[in-house]
Motif scaffolding. Structure first.
Motif, PDB file in Angstrom:
ATOM      1  N   PHE A   1      -8.147  -9.522  -4.960  1.00 36.69           N
ATOM      2  CA  PHE A   1      -8.656  -8.171  -4.744  1.00 36.69           C
ATOM      3  C   PHE A   1     -10.043  -8.036  -5.330  1.00 36.69           C
ATOM      4  O   PHE A   1     -10.486  -8.886  -6.105  1.00 36.69           O
ATOM      5  CB  PHE A   1      -7.710  -7.121  -5.341  1.00 36.69           C
ATOM      6  N   SER A   2     -10.738  -6.976  -4.938  1.00 32.05           N
ATOM      7  CA  SER A   2     -12.084  -6.728  -5.433  1.00 32.05           C
ATOM      8  C   SER A   2     -12.263  -5.226  -5.546  1.00 32.05           C
ATOM      9  O   SER A   2     -11.620  -4.455  -4.829  1.00 32.05           O
ATOM     10  CB  SER A   2     -13.101  -7.324  -4.454  1.00 32.05           C
ATOM     11  N   SER A   3     -13.152  -4.821  -6.433  1.00 34.87           N
ATOM     12  CA  SER A   3     -13.400  -3.384  -6.591  1.00 34.87           C
ATOM     13  C   SER A   3     -14.014  -2.793  -5.328  1.00 34.87           C
ATOM     14  O   SER A   3     -14.069  -1.585  -5.163  1.00 34.87           O
ATOM     15  CB  SER A   3     -14.330  -3.155  -7.773  1.00 34.87           C
ATOM     16  N   ARG A   4     -14.458  -3.658  -4.412  1.00 35.01           N
ATOM     17  CA  ARG A   4     -15.038  -3.151  -3.174  1.00 35.01           C
ATOM     18  C   ARG A   4     -13.985  -2.926  -2.095  1.00 35.01           C
ATOM     19  O   ARG A   4     -14.323  -2.585  -0.968  1.00 35.01           O
ATOM     20  CB  ARG A   4     -16.093  -4.126  -2.666  1.00 35.01           C
ATOM     21  N   PHE A   5     -12.760  -3.150  -2.432  1.00 36.80           N
ATOM     22  CA  PHE A   5     -11.675  -2.960  -1.468  1.00 36.80           C
ATOM     23  C   PHE A   5     -10.862  -1.720  -1.825  1.00 36.80           C
ATOM     24  O   PHE A   5     -10.799  -1.303  -2.979  1.00 36.80           O
ATOM     25  CB  PHE A   5     -10.698  -4.135  -1.473  1.00 36.80           C
ATOM     26  N   THR A   6     -10.228  -1.177  -0.801  1.00 41.31           N
ATOM     27  CA  THR A   6      -9.211  -0.149  -1.011  1.00 41.31           C
ATOM     28  C   THR A   6      -7.871  -0.758  -0.622  1.00 41.31           C
ATOM     29  O   THR A   6      -7.795  -1.474   0.378  1.00 41.31           O
ATOM     30  CB  THR A   6      -9.482   1.076  -0.109  1.00 41.31           C
ATOM     31  N   GLN A   7      -6.879  -0.501  -1.411  1.00 42.01           N
ATOM     32  CA  GLN A   7      -5.583  -1.108  -1.116  1.00 42.01           C
ATOM     33  C   GLN A   7      -4.683  -0.167  -0.330  1.00 42.01           C
ATOM     34  O   GLN A   7      -4.643   1.025  -0.581  1.00 42.01           O
ATOM     35  CB  GLN A   7      -4.885  -1.525  -2.412  1.00 42.01           C
ATOM     36  N   ILE A   8      -3.948  -0.741   0.625  1.00 43.91           N
ATOM     37  CA  ILE A   8      -2.907  -0.017   1.353  1.00 43.91           C
ATOM     38  C   ILE A   8      -1.622  -0.796   1.118  1.00 43.91           C
ATOM     39  O   ILE A   8      -1.645  -2.029   1.132  1.00 43.91           O
ATOM     40  CB  ILE A   8      -3.175  -0.010   2.876  1.00 43.91           C
ATOM     41  N   THR A   9      -0.534  -0.106   0.896  1.00 41.94           N
ATOM     42  CA  THR A   9       0.744  -0.818   0.776  1.00 41.94           C
ATOM     43  C   THR A   9       1.796  -0.085   1.594  1.00 41.94           C
ATOM     44  O   THR A   9       1.599   1.065   1.989  1.00 41.94           O
ATOM     45  CB  THR A   9       1.247  -0.890  -0.684  1.00 41.94           C
ATOM     46  N   THR A  10       2.885  -0.756   1.849  1.00 39.43           N
ATOM     47  CA  THR A  10       3.984  -0.122   2.568  1.00 39.43           C
ATOM     48  C   THR A  10       5.310  -0.600   2.004  1.00 39.43           C
ATOM     49  O   THR A  10       5.391  -1.702   1.456  1.00 39.43           O
ATOM     50  CB  THR A  10       3.924  -0.434   4.077  1.00 39.43           C
ATOM     51  N   ASN A  11       6.306   0.243   2.154  1.00 36.43           N
ATOM     52  CA  ASN A  11       7.669  -0.169   1.822  1.00 36.43           C
ATOM     53  C   ASN A  11       8.479  -0.428   3.084  1.00 36.43           C
ATOM     54  O   ASN A  11       9.635  -0.823   3.014  1.00 36.43           O
ATOM     55  CB  ASN A  11       8.384   0.918   1.014  1.00 36.43           C
ATOM     56  N   LEU A  12       7.844  -0.166   4.231  1.00 35.27           N
ATOM     57  CA  LEU A  12       8.566  -0.334   5.498  1.00 35.27           C
ATOM     58  C   LEU A  12       8.750  -1.809   5.801  1.00 35.27           C
ATOM     59  O   LEU A  12       8.005  -2.669   5.325  1.00 35.27           O
ATOM     60  CB  LEU A  12       7.789   0.352   6.635  1.00 35.27           C
ATOM     61  N   ASN A  13       9.723  -2.099   6.632  1.00 37.61           N
ATOM     62  CA  ASN A  13      10.016  -3.480   6.985  1.00 37.61           C
ATOM     63  C   ASN A  13       8.969  -4.001   7.974  1.00 37.61           C
ATOM     64  O   ASN A  13       8.600  -3.321   8.916  1.00 37.61           O
ATOM     65  CB  ASN A  13      11.412  -3.531   7.608  1.00 37.61           C
ATOM     66  N   ILE A  14       8.503  -5.205   7.761  1.00 37.37           N
ATOM     67  CA  ILE A  14       7.529  -5.805   8.680  1.00 37.37           C
ATOM     68  C   ILE A  14       8.202  -6.963   9.400  1.00 37.37           C
ATOM     69  O   ILE A  14       8.821  -7.818   8.772  1.00 37.37           O
ATOM     70  CB  ILE A  14       6.293  -6.315   7.917  1.00 37.37           C
ATOM     71  N   ASN A  15       8.048  -6.965  10.724  1.00 36.74           N
ATOM     72  CA  ASN A  15       8.660  -8.042  11.513  1.00 36.74           C
ATOM     73  C   ASN A  15       7.762  -9.274  11.442  1.00 36.74           C
ATOM     74  O   ASN A  15       6.709  -9.338  12.036  1.00 36.74           O
ATOM     75  CB  ASN A  15       8.818  -7.574  12.965  1.00 36.74           C
ATOM     76  N   THR A  16       8.222 -10.269  10.731  1.00 38.95           N
ATOM     77  CA  THR A  16       7.396 -11.465  10.549  1.00 38.95           C
ATOM     78  C   THR A  16       8.167 -12.727  10.895  1.00 38.95           C
ATOM     79  O   THR A  16       7.735 -13.830  10.687  1.00 38.95           O
ATOM     80  CB  THR A  16       6.866 -11.521   9.097  1.00 38.95           C
TER      81      THR A  16
END
Ligand SMILES: *[C@@H]1O[C@H](CO)[C@@H](O)[C@H](O)[C@H]1NC(C)=O
Ligand SMILES: *[C@@H]1O[C@H](CO)[C@@H](O)[C@H](O)[C@H]1NC(C)=O
Ligand SMILES: *[C@@H]1O[C@H](CO)[C@@H](O)[C@H](O)[C@H]1NC(C)=O
Ligand SMILES: *[C@@H]1O[C@H](CO)[C@@H](O)[C@H](O)[C@H]1NC(C)=O
Ligand SMILES: *[C@@H]1O[C@H](CO)[C@@H](O)[C@H](O)[C@H]1NC(C)=O
Ligand SMILES: *[C@@H]1O[C@H](CO)[C@@H](O)[C@H](O)[C@H]1NC(C)=O
Ligand SMILES: *[C@@H]1O[C@H](CO)[C@@H](O)[C@H](O)[C@H]1NC(C)=O
Ligand SMILES: *[C@@H]1O[C@H](CO)[C@@H](O)[C@H](O)[C@H]1NC(C)=O
Ligand SMILES: *[C@@H]1O[C@H](CO)[C@@H](O)[C@H](O)[C@H]1NC(C)=O
Length: 585
Positions: free
Chosen positions: A226-241
């Motif tokens: 990560f970097s201070s120039r990034f914004t983080q997004i997260t999810t708790n939803l299921n991801i089809n992988t």
């Protein structure tokens, strides 16, 4: 504005302080085909389950005959996972090798860990060379790497055995802490030629948790980045992988976007060497819940190398974009940009990425039937010669002592053409395995304690021009076919075998004498054959040497794939290709 982050070869902080905090639910996870060796770990306490990953580790001691065990300094214990607390070091010999049983043609993730940990109380970081079979893999210089270092490749072995060798280059003893092999799918991480050496594998997250087994069924290690120039997004939803690349959910459930929503997202790094051929794997999944009026679309650009436009990550599904042909970056390094398109209302997003460089292992190993034969001879006569490890003939400067080889060119496997076991303490009979050295010209077994008869099969080795059996305890008579070969120019040395029936007196015209002289040898030959046979049967079971390689020439190495370039669309439209500016080779 440029968001720039330079990876100078991502140093792997084998950081482990925090790992204990994550309970690992792994009991039911398969570890099919995994090889997990804890180097220097006592065999009596092996195997064990690594508390931080649930991986089953075993002692390395059945895969190598040399080296000594040690432990890192006690006060460092808390910094490292259990498999890294012991190590094997090699104070003797120039080259020391592990010989592992693998499946030829399978794509393996091969990861080696080196942690010095001041095991010898000298506080001198070692440096040495690492070889994969006959090819140099890399110089390992541990200077200043108090957290250790890892070396990782994705490689398809050409044979069912794989030699990993550590070669002394100076005054320090080579060391190794762990060896891990994971079979991968053969339809992932495909290259046109050569193997992949990991530059980095990251997931975009400001956590500090490494993602690996059991989150990743192939035990790829995903390092948070990560970097201070990034914004983080997260999810708790299921991801089809659940398809080809099987990127773990834990690595996809967070993502980064540029903090300045109108600026491009940029990651740069320097491949080593700077002109290396690079393969990239970018993994995307839309993990933000978009409103009806919101869109996310961006171009993936590496200037002068490729431009893939109009990427929209699918909602809660993985999209992998990878290079089907190798890329070459500028001399200043690689610079990957995700650039928002004009119609997009949201900035670009990325969840995880992997970068590799091509590493070639071009040298063909010594002819495999010669290798099997010489390993059998080593086991039969219990030879413990320290140089007899790894490939017998290669690299030339590290070839086995007492052996001679013929070398043609890199694409012709060397052959063993001479074997000199003079004064090597050999006992027992002359082993029939010797005839499997089909190109041998000189065989010197003089000054040993060999017993039994001079076998007939020696005459069948057409390439032989010299046999020295003098100074042994051989008995019986010399086979006629061998004497015939001698007349044709074979040099046959037999003196110093007091019980051996001398050539002249053994071929009398008188039939009675002949009968006596012949029956005894036949009986002793029969006994010798039975004894040797039994010996071999039992030896084979006991000696964990690799004798599985087929007694044929190794198949020609054809790289990893024959894919013609544009027809390489995996998973319908969910995988895109980078079209390299370089021509397909
Ligand atoms: C070793 O790891 C620790 C903890 O992550 C870190 O603070 C330190 O800087 C690392 N040392 C080196 C030499 O990389
Ligand atoms: C996941 O994706 C695959 C391939 O696109 C699809 O066949 C499958 O139905 C999906 N699974 C779920 C739970 O959506
Ligand atoms: C955001 O990025 C745009 C485009 O690169 C730039 O014009 C603008 O100055 C940046 N804003 C800030 C606050 O850095
Ligand atoms: C989308 O619609 C919402 C209201 O439904 C509005 O608040 C928002 O500004 C709109 N966003 C864009 C990018 O138009
Ligand atoms: C990338 O391609 C798109 C469409 O093909 C084009 O609009 C864009 O200008 C290109 N960008 C670069 C840097 O070449
Ligand atoms: C074998 O090695 C010994 C000494 O190690 C040497 O005297 C002898 O000449 C060698 N034999 C051949 C055939 O070169
Ligand atoms: C055969 O071995 C004996 C004893 O080691 C040695 O003296 C002799 O020179 C050898 N002969 C040849 C041709 O190598
Ligand atoms: C073999 O033995 C003979 C007699 O004992 C000795 O003279 C000779 O040096 C030995 N040769 C080798 C190579 O050891
Ligand atoms: C040969 O055998 C005899 C008796 O079995 C033994 O004394 C002698 O040392 C042996 N010679 C060699 C060279 O092993």
């Amino acid at each position: 504005m440029v968001l720039s982050y330079v990876y100078y070869e991502m140093k792997c902080h084998l950081l482990l302080a925090m790992i204990g905090a994550f309970a690992v639910m792994v009991v039911a996870q398969k570890q099919e085909g995994f090889i997990s060796l804890d180097c220097g770990f006592p065999i009596e306490e092996s195997p064990y389950s690594d508390p931080s990953t649930g991986l089953t580790f075993t002692s390395d001691s059945t895969f190598i005959q040399t080296g000594k065990s040690a432990r890192i300094e006690k006060q460092l214990n808390q910094n490292f996972r259990k498999p890294y607390l012991t190590l094997r070091y090699f104070p003797e010999g120039k080259r020391n090798c592990y010989s592992l049983n693998v499946n030829r043609g399978t794509n393996y993730l091969i990861s080696l860990t080196f942690i010095y940990g001041n095991y010898d109380d000298l506080n001198v970081y070692p440096n040495f060379d690492l070889y994969l079979g006959p090819d140099k893999w890399r110089r390992i210089d541990m200077e200043g790497r108090s957290n250790g270092t890892k070396e990782e490749i994705i490689h398809i072995p050409r044979k069912n055995s794989l030699d990993i060798c550590l070669v002394r280059t100076g005054t320090t003893s080579p060391i190794i802490s762990a060896i891990e092999l994971r079979p991968l799918r053969n339809d992932t991480y495909v290259t046109h030629s050569g193997s992949l050496r990991r530059s980095f594998r990251v997931y975009l997250s400001n956590s500090e948790r490494e993602v690996r087994f059991a989150d990743d069924m192939y035990d790829r290690i995903w390092t948070p980045f990560f970097s201070s120039r990034f914004t983080q997004i997260t999810t708790n939803l299921n991801i089809n992988t659940s398809d080809t690349f099987e990127v773990p959910k834990a690595a996809l459930s967070s993502a980064a976007t540029p903090r300045n929503a109108s600026a491009p997202f940029i990651i740069s790094w320097k491949p080593i060497p700077s002109d290396a051929e690079v393969y990239l794997y970018l993994h995307f999944a839309e993990i933000q819940t978009l409103q009806a009026n919101e869109t996310r679309e961006f171009d993936i650009i590496m200037k002068g190398v490729f431009n893939q436009s109009g990427i929209t990550p699918p909602k809660l599904e993985r999209l992998t974009v990878f290079s089907a042909v190798p890329l070459q970056c500028d001399l200043d390094g690689c610079r990957l940009e995700l650039v928002r398109t004009p119609k997009s209302t949201l900035p670009p997003l990325i969840n995880a990425l992997e970068a590799y460089t091509i590493i070639e292992f071009p040298q063909l190993e010594t002819n495999s039937s010669d290798v099997v034969a010489i390993k059998n001879i080593k086991a039969t006569y219990r030879l413990s010669k320290i140089s007899w490890q790894g490939d017998p003939c290669l690299p030339q400067e590290l070839s086995w002592e007492n052996l001679g080889c013929s070398y043609a060119n890199i694409s012709t496997p060397p052959r063993i053409i001479s074997l000199n076991l003079s004064a090597s303490g050999l006992t027992g009979s002359i082993s029939p395995i010797l005839q499997n050295l089909a190109h041998i010209q000189e065989l010197d077994l003089s000054n040993n304690s060999l017993t039994g008869s001079v076998p007939k099969f020696l005459a069948n080795i057409k390439s032989l021009s010299l046999i020295n059996l003098s100074g042994n305890n051989l008995t019986g008579s010399v086979p006629q076919n061998l004497l015939d070969r001698e007349k044709e120019g074979l040099v046959l040395k037999l003196e110093g075998n007091p019980e051996l029936c001398k050539i002249s007196s053994c071929n009398p015209k008188d039939k009675k004498e002949l009968l006596v002289l012949v029956i005894a040898p036949i009986a002793s030959v029969l006994i010798a054959i039975v004894v040797v046979g039994l010996f071999l049967v039992f030896r084979k079971k006991k000696v964990p040497l690799d004798v599985h390689a087929p007694p044929s020439l190794p198949v020609a190495y054809v790289g990893h794939s024959k894919h013609s370039e544009p027809s390489f669309f995996l998973e319908k439209d969910k995988v895109y290709l980078f079209r390299g500016s370089r021509n397909d080779k």
